[in-house]
Design an enzyme around this catalytic site. Structure first.
Site, short mmCIF file in Angstrom:
data_model
loop_
_atom_site.label_atom_id
_atom_site.label_comp_id
_atom_site.label_asym_id
_atom_site.label_seq_id
_atom_site.Cartn_x
_atom_site.Cartn_y
_atom_site.Cartn_z
N CYS A 1 8.86 -5.22 1.18
CA CYS A 1 8.22 -6.64 0.99
C CYS A 1 9.40 -7.61 0.57
CB CYS A 1 7.00 -6.42 -0.10
SG CYS A 1 6.73 -8.41 -0.56
N CYS B 1 0.54 -7.47 0.52
CA CYS B 1 1.52 -6.70 -0.38
C CYS B 1 0.57 -6.81 -1.65
CB CYS B 1 2.84 -7.23 -0.93
SG CYS B 1 3.72 -6.34 -2.12
N CYS C 1 8.79 -9.03 -3.38
CA CYS C 1 9.11 -8.24 -4.48
C CYS C 1 10.23 -7.13 -4.21
CB CYS C 1 7.89 -7.73 -5.32
SG CYS C 1 6.87 -6.62 -3.88
N CYS D 1 5.01 2.01 10.10
CA CYS D 1 3.96 2.94 9.41
C CYS D 1 4.08 2.78 7.90
CB CYS D 1 4.60 4.28 9.61
SG CYS D 1 3.65 5.76 9.51
#
Length: 169
Positions: free
Chosen positions: A135, A87, A138, A158
């Site tokens: 994520c 991330c 976060c 995707c």
């Protein structure tokens, strides 16, 4: 004179409608949405002002406003080295390069995330239910998962390349 104005306005309206429908059919948004209220408590959290300082405008639009990058624009699409996709907002490891595959959709695609890397929610933005991927650290919007991927999972994660960075092995 009124007929010309009316036809011009109608033409612009129809062109705008066609553009919007085309964008929705392709599965991406031309304009970022307002940030949604967090439904979970994430270990990494900042105010919108702090996120704007930490991220580029495009990263903020995707991660915090659930926008989508244009297809075929991410350099990560052609990333084929061994390593890990993280991330970009917090460094959380998301996907192993071993699970990346060429989906032909224009976005980096994976068939399996790393354990504990992501969370999902239901997105009705296009008028039907899709599974949105976030994520787990976060809460940033990463993309969507679909059930048209390869074996062994049959899933296609995707992802927006702008939401990730690559760390070579």
């Amino acid at each position: 004179m009124q007929d010309i104005t009316l036809h011009t306005s109608r033409r612009h309206m129809l062109a705008g409608l066609a553009l919007g429908v085309s964008a929705m059919a392709c599965g991406f948004r031309l304009w970022p949405q307002q940030a949604q209220a967090a439904t979970a408590s994430y270990p990494v959290h900042y105010t919108d002002a702090e996120w704007k300082q930490r991220l580029t405008a495009q990263q903020f639009a995707v991660l915090r406003q659930q926008s989508t990058e244009y297809p075929y624009t991410s350099p990560l699409l052609k990333e084929h080295r061994k390593g890990t996709f993280l991330c970009v907002a917090d460094g959380n490891p998301l996907f192993s390069s071993d699970t990346k595959f060429e989906s032909g959709t224009g976005w980096p695609s994976f068939y399996k995330p790393l354990p504990g890397a992501i969370l999902t929610s239901t997105d009705h933005e296009l008028g039907y239910a899709r599974t949105e991927v976030h994520c787990s650290h976060c809460g940033g919007h990463l993309g969507h998962v679909f059930d048209d991927g390869p074996r062994p999972t049959g899933l296609r994660y995707c992802m927006n390349g702008v939401a990730m960075v690559f760390k070579p092995a």
